[in-house]
Scaffold this active site. Structure first.
Site, short mmCIF file in Angstrom:
data_model
loop_
_atom_site.label_atom_id
_atom_site.label_comp_id
_atom_site.label_asym_id
_atom_site.label_seq_id
_atom_site.Cartn_x
_atom_site.Cartn_y
_atom_site.Cartn_z
N HIS A 8 0.84 -4.18 -3.25
CA HIS A 8 1.62 -3.89 -4.45
C HIS A 8 1.00 -2.67 -5.14
O HIS A 8 -0.16 -2.33 -4.90
CB HIS A 8 1.61 -5.10 -5.38
CG HIS A 8 2.49 -6.21 -4.91
ND1 HIS A 8 2.20 -7.53 -5.12
CD2 HIS A 8 3.66 -6.20 -4.22
CE1 HIS A 8 3.15 -8.28 -4.60
NE2 HIS A 8 4.04 -7.50 -4.04
N GLY A 55 8.20 -1.83 0.34
CA GLY A 55 8.50 -3.25 0.21
C GLY A 55 9.84 -3.55 -0.44
O GLY A 55 10.67 -4.27 0.15
N ASP A 60 8.97 -5.26 3.63
CA ASP A 60 8.46 -6.62 3.81
C ASP A 60 9.30 -7.36 4.85
O ASP A 60 8.77 -8.11 5.67
CB ASP A 60 8.49 -7.41 2.49
CG ASP A 60 7.61 -6.82 1.41
OD1 ASP A 60 6.66 -6.07 1.75
OD2 ASP A 60 7.86 -7.10 0.22
N ASP A 80 -0.39 -8.34 -6.21
CA ASP A 80 -0.72 -8.27 -7.63
C ASP A 80 -0.11 -9.49 -8.31
O ASP A 80 1.08 -9.51 -8.59
CB ASP A 80 -0.17 -6.98 -8.24
CG ASP A 80 -0.46 -6.87 -9.73
OD1 ASP A 80 -1.12 -7.77 -10.29
OD2 ASP A 80 -0.01 -5.88 -10.32
N HIS A 87 11.08 -7.67 -5.85
CA HIS A 87 11.40 -8.19 -4.52
C HIS A 87 10.59 -9.45 -4.19
O HIS A 87 10.30 -9.72 -3.04
CB HIS A 87 11.18 -7.10 -3.46
CG HIS A 87 9.76 -6.64 -3.33
ND1 HIS A 87 9.09 -6.00 -4.35
CD2 HIS A 87 8.88 -6.75 -2.32
CE1 HIS A 87 7.86 -5.73 -3.96
NE2 HIS A 87 7.70 -6.19 -2.74
N ASP A 90 11.41 -11.64 -1.22
CA ASP A 90 10.99 -11.09 0.08
C ASP A 90 9.51 -11.37 0.32
O ASP A 90 9.09 -11.67 1.44
CB ASP A 90 11.24 -9.58 0.14
CG ASP A 90 12.70 -9.22 0.04
OD1 ASP A 90 13.55 -10.07 0.40
OD2 ASP A 90 13.00 -8.11 -0.42
N ARG A 96 5.79 -17.26 3.72
CA ARG A 96 6.31 -18.44 4.43
C ARG A 96 6.28 -18.23 5.94
O ARG A 96 5.85 -19.10 6.70
CB ARG A 96 7.73 -18.76 3.96
CG ARG A 96 8.35 -19.96 4.64
CD ARG A 96 9.83 -20.12 4.21
NE ARG A 96 10.52 -20.93 5.15
CZ ARG A 96 11.00 -20.54 6.32
NH1 ARG A 96 10.84 -19.29 6.70
NH2 ARG A 96 11.61 -21.35 7.13
#
Length: 139
Positions: A8, A55, A60, A80, A87, A90, A96
């Protein structure tokens, strides 16, 4: 090994410094990164990096697609936690997928230190065994 580097905005400097400090280890692997992060690491280290979109523009998700095909072996994602990300869904999906496919994920400097040293010591060799045995798309 295929390794993704993501950060980030408020963590990009940290990841650039980390990649610089461990340039020798990273140079032994195939690197991927989201847009600006990849550019900054390339400029600082000279390491070859395949760059995806930033991203928020889908980078991502591009890395997530590699995870889903079992084509990513480790992720260094300096997040961060104190700044809202547009996003965030995402980001959550990427985390996950790492859990679903057992992909090591470092989201901060402390975990990154352990992961990079483990990578250097060969603790992720089980990933190579999966690739050799054709276990890439077995979900």
């Amino acid at each position: 090994m295929n390794i993704a580097l993501i950060a980030h905005d408020n963590k990009k400097n940290d990841l650039v410094q980390f990649a610089t400090a461990y340039q020798t280890i990273f140079s032994k692997h195939t690197l991927f990164a989201t847009g600006t992060t990849g550019m900054r690491i390339q400029e600082a280290t000279g390491l070859p990096i395949t760059r995806f979109q930033s991203g928020p523009l889908g980078g991502d998700q591009e890395i997530g697609a590699m995870i889903a095909k079992n084509n990513m072996d480790a992720i260094f994602f300096f997040r961060d936690p104190l700044t809202a990300q547009p996003h965030e869904p995402d980001v959550t999906a990427l985390v996950r997928l790492c859990d679903v496919y057992s992909i090591p994920l470092a989201t901060n400097m402390g975990t990154a230190e352990l992961l990079i040293r483990g990578l250097d010591e060969g603790f992720l060799e089980w990933r190579n065994i999966l690739h050799k045995n054709g276990k890439s798309d077995e979900r």
